[in-house]
Design an enzyme around this catalytic site. Structure first.
Site, PDB file in Angstrom:
ATOM      1  N   ARG A  31      10.575  21.254 -18.592  1.00 31.23           N
ATOM      2  CA  ARG A  31      12.107  21.234 -18.385  1.00 31.23           C
ATOM      3  C   ARG A  31      12.812  20.325 -19.406  1.00 31.23           C
ATOM      4  O   ARG A  31      14.135  20.316 -19.257  1.00 31.23           O
ATOM      5  CB  ARG A  31      12.216  20.863 -17.064  1.00 31.23           C
ATOM      6  N   ARG A  40      12.490  30.159 -18.204  1.00 31.54           N
ATOM      7  CA  ARG A  40      12.035  30.161 -16.924  1.00 31.54           C
ATOM      8  C   ARG A  40      13.223  31.112 -16.107  1.00 31.54           C
ATOM      9  O   ARG A  40      12.781  31.768 -15.039  1.00 31.54           O
ATOM     10  CB  ARG A  40      11.966  28.774 -16.366  1.00 31.54           C
ATOM     11  N   ASP A  77      -0.527  26.088 -13.649  1.00 27.83           N
ATOM     12  CA  ASP A  77      -0.220  24.973 -12.884  1.00 27.83           C
ATOM     13  C   ASP A  77      -1.845  24.721 -11.992  1.00 27.83           C
ATOM     14  O   ASP A  77      -2.525  25.625 -12.067  1.00 27.83           O
ATOM     15  CB  ASP A  77       0.799  25.187 -11.620  1.00 27.83           C
ATOM     16  N   TYR A 153      -2.935  17.836  -2.076  1.00 30.85           N
ATOM     17  CA  TYR A 153      -1.678  19.037  -1.888  1.00 30.85           C
ATOM     18  C   TYR A 153      -2.083  20.083  -0.878  1.00 30.85           C
ATOM     19  O   TYR A 153      -1.276  20.417   0.045  1.00 30.85           O
ATOM     20  CB  TYR A 153      -1.460  19.720  -2.938  1.00 30.85           C
TER      21      TYR A 153
HETATM   22  O1  CP3 Z   1       1.197  20.517 -19.956  1.00 30.78           O
HETATM   23  C1  CP3 Z   1       1.576  21.579 -19.842  1.00 30.78           C
HETATM   24  O2  CP3 Z   1       2.604  21.780 -20.556  1.00 30.78           O
HETATM   25  C2  CP3 Z   1       0.977  22.654 -19.209  1.00 30.78           C
HETATM   26  C3  CP3 Z   1       1.451  23.224 -17.752  1.00 30.78           C
HETATM   27  C4  CP3 Z   1       1.152  22.017 -16.685  1.00 30.78           C
HETATM   28  C5  CP3 Z   1       2.168  22.239 -15.446  1.00 30.78           C
HETATM   29  N1  CP3 Z   1       1.636  21.543 -14.337  1.00 30.78           N
HETATM   30  C6  CP3 Z   1       3.289  23.091 -15.516  1.00 30.78           C
HETATM   31  C7  CP3 Z   1       4.605  22.786 -14.421  1.00 30.78           C
HETATM   32  C8  CP3 Z   1       0.410  21.350 -16.083  1.00 30.78           C
HETATM   33  C9  CP3 Z   1      -0.822  21.017 -17.002  1.00 30.78           C
HETATM   34  C10 CP3 Z   1       0.457  20.961 -14.864  1.00 30.78           C
HETATM   35  C11 CP3 Z   1      -0.397  20.106 -13.863  1.00 30.78           C
HETATM   36  C12 CP3 Z   1      -0.055  19.800 -12.888  1.00 30.78           C
HETATM   37  N2  CP3 Z   1       0.585  20.357 -11.879  1.00 30.78           N
HETATM   38  C13 CP3 Z   1      -0.404  18.279 -12.253  1.00 30.78           C
HETATM   39  C14 CP3 Z   1      -1.182  17.485 -12.769  1.00 30.78           C
HETATM   40  C15 CP3 Z   1      -0.578  16.783 -13.846  1.00 30.78           C
HETATM   41  C16 CP3 Z   1       0.399  15.648 -13.312  1.00 30.78           C
HETATM   42  O3  CP3 Z   1       1.481  15.856 -13.783  1.00 30.78           O
HETATM   43  O4  CP3 Z   1       0.123  14.592 -12.566  1.00 30.78           O
HETATM   44  C17 CP3 Z   1       0.048  18.363 -10.919  1.00 30.78           C
HETATM   45  C18 CP3 Z   1      -0.093  17.121  -9.915  1.00 30.78           C
HETATM   46  C19 CP3 Z   1       0.761  19.497 -10.560  1.00 30.78           C
HETATM   47  C20 CP3 Z   1       1.560  19.968  -9.373  1.00 30.78           C
HETATM   48  C21 CP3 Z   1       3.099  20.317  -9.525  1.00 30.78           C
HETATM   49  N3  CP3 Z   1       3.413  21.184 -10.196  1.00 30.78           N
HETATM   50  C22 CP3 Z   1       4.002  19.466  -9.266  1.00 30.78           C
HETATM   51  C23 CP3 Z   1       3.832  18.102  -8.497  1.00 30.78           C
HETATM   52  C24 CP3 Z   1       5.070  20.069  -9.823  1.00 30.78           C
HETATM   53  C25 CP3 Z   1       6.488  19.682  -9.396  1.00 30.78           C
HETATM   54  C26 CP3 Z   1       7.059  18.176 -10.104  1.00 30.78           C
HETATM   55  C27 CP3 Z   1       7.474  18.634 -11.434  1.00 30.78           C
HETATM   56  O5  CP3 Z   1       6.849  18.112 -12.363  1.00 30.78           O
HETATM   57  O6  CP3 Z   1       8.401  19.455 -11.480  1.00 30.78           O
HETATM   58  C28 CP3 Z   1       4.822  21.098 -10.586  1.00 30.78           C
HETATM   59  C29 CP3 Z   1       5.766  22.352 -11.075  1.00 30.78           C
HETATM   60  C30 CP3 Z   1       5.679  22.229 -12.443  1.00 30.78           C
HETATM   61  N4  CP3 Z   1       4.398  22.502 -12.911  1.00 30.78           N
HETATM   62  C31 CP3 Z   1       6.572  22.495 -13.562  1.00 30.78           C
HETATM   63  C32 CP3 Z   1       6.064  22.597 -14.584  1.00 30.78           C
HETATM   64  C33 CP3 Z   1       6.354  22.938 -16.048  1.00 30.78           C
HETATM   65  C34 CP3 Z   1       8.056  22.319 -13.224  1.00 30.78           C
HETATM   66  C35 CP3 Z   1       8.527  23.713 -12.566  1.00 30.78           C
HETATM   67  C36 CP3 Z   1       9.751  24.217 -13.009  1.00 30.78           C
HETATM   68  O7  CP3 Z   1       9.869  24.450 -14.031  1.00 30.78           O
HETATM   69  O8  CP3 Z   1      10.711  23.994 -12.209  1.00 30.78           O
END
Ligand code: CP3
Length: 353
Positions: A31, A40, A77, A153
């Site tokens: 984002r 998105r 994710d 989770y």
């Molecule tokens: O790194 C990259 O560019 C690849 C994509 C990627 C995402 N999530 C996309 C995402 C990766 C490697 C992850 C890993 C992930 N997801 C983790 C481990 C890494 C870390 O940050 O600790 C965890 C704990 C998650 C679970 C998760 N997914 C959470 C807690 C959230 C919401 C919080 C947030 O940062 O928005 C997501 C959503 C998410 N995953 C988004 C993205 C780009 C945001 C969603 C959106 O576009 O609104």
């Protein structure tokens, strides 16, 4: 099999000589990039974006077109696995991920099994599509959550501050948690192997929440299951080693134990000195890190100074992949990310002569 034009990242993970320190950023597609938000919107939602092969490919490539990154990471994710297990993943606006059916009852836990990988075919299709789009530009990283981080989770039903539900289970009914963790480890092993078969050239396990555990509990409930995965995944494909990176946020106290599980590299958050970490792991593994993601909120000069400090702390020679100590923040300035990437390339060359 396409020829890799830039394999600096893979060489650094194997501690082979490189000309400069390679760099990528955790959560590099996301984002903080206006073009990500536009795609998105076109997809409809974050989950629709993950499930749309063409759009997932597009957002994976977006940061590479802006910055001189040395690796791409699959856009997906970590919560795809529990979703495929039937827990019902959804994203509530402004609240992060949630599950419709959290895993809290003994009868549900007894029924839990590793999902059929066919339910995750959209992830493997994205891997294959991204490899085609990259056409050898840089290597592609596949990833998964750690069994313990996924369990956080699954049991809490979403994000948590205190982890009261999972810690209650861990201390009062450890056998139930071990059942979940063993199932998750089997699922992650199959999932990473399928990503490797589809074309992932390195894989990373995100153990985002291992650091909330006490000494002793970390080994039993997180590290042990990451070792199970390390022992069970393919380590070679297309005639090359597929390096494994283990990243435990808050894991700095346990680096020696982590170095012994068989990964090629450890991710470091921003709290430890990377030079001390290097001495502690004694050349057993490469290190990835460890720039504080919020240091991107400084000035161009302060960003370069912080990059220089980390490069100097690591010192001379290969075995360092530059990265943030955790994901890039959604409010980060993309111009500052560019300053970071360029500074790593420019300032690291003297350390590789
Ligand atoms: O790194 C990259 O560019 C690849 C994509 C990627 C995402 N999530 C996309 C995402 C990766 C490697 C992850 C890993 C992930 N997801 C983790 C481990 C890494 C870390 O940050 O600790 C965890 C704990 C998650 C679970 C998760 N997914 C959470 C807690 C959230 C919401 C919080 C947030 O940062 O928005 C997501 C959503 C998410 N995953 C988004 C993205 C780009 C945001 C969603 C959106 O576009 O609104």
């Amino acid at each position: 099999m396409t020829h890799l034009k830039n394999d600096t990242f893979l060489r650094a993970l194997l501690k082979q000589p490189v000309e400069y320190t390679p760099v990528w950023m955790m959560r590099q597609a996301g984002r903080y990039l206006p073009e990500y938000k536009a795609t998105r919107t076109r997809a409809g939602s974050f989950l629709d974006l993950c499930k749309n092969t063409d759009l997932a490919t597009e957002v994976t490539i977006q940061p590479l077109d802006r910055f001189d990154l040395d690796a791409a990471i699959l856009f997906s994710d970590i919560l795809t696995i529990p979703d495929a297990m039937g827990l019902g993943l959804y994203f509530a606006e402004g609240e992060g991920p949630k599950f419709e059916r959290p895993l809290q009852h003994e009868a549900d836990i007894a029924k839990l099994t590793a999902p059929d990988m066919g339910r995750l075919q959209y992830v493997f299709d994205a891997v294959a599509s991204i490899r085609r789009a990259l056409n050898g530009r840089v290597p592609l990283i596949g990833f998964s959550g750690s069994p313990f981080t996924l369990a956080c989770y699954m049991v809490e039903g979403g994000s948590s501050k205190e982890f009261r539900t999972i810690k209650t289970m861990m201390y009062s009914r450890p056998g139930l948690l071990h059942k979940i963790l063993d199932t998750n480890a089997q699922a992650v092993t199959a999932y990473l192997n399928a990503q490797i078969d589809a074309g992932a050239q390195a894989v990373q396990i995100f153990d985002t929440w291992g650091g909330i555990l006490s000494d002793g509990a970390f080994e039993q409930f997180s590290l042990r299951y990451m070792k199970q995965i390390s022992d069970g995944i393919k380590r070679e494909n297309e005639g090359r080693r597929v390096p494994l990176i283990i990243f435990t946020k808050g894991g700095g106290l346990w680096l020696e134990k982590m170095a012994a599980v068989g990964a090629d590299a450890l991710g470091l958050d921003w709290t430890c000195n990377i030079g001390e970490a290097r001495r502690r792991v004694g050349g057993q593994v490469a290190l990835q890190g460890n720039f504080d993601p919020f240091a991107l909120f400084g000035t161009p000069e302060s960003i370069r100074t912080e990059v220089a400090r980390i490069l100097a702390a690591y010192g001379h020679g290969s075995g360092h992949v530059f990265n943030l100590g955790h994901g890039i923040n959604q409010h980060a300035n993309p111009e500052h990310a560019k300053i970071l990437v360029d500074a790593v390339h420019e300032l690291s060359r003297p350390y590789h002569i």
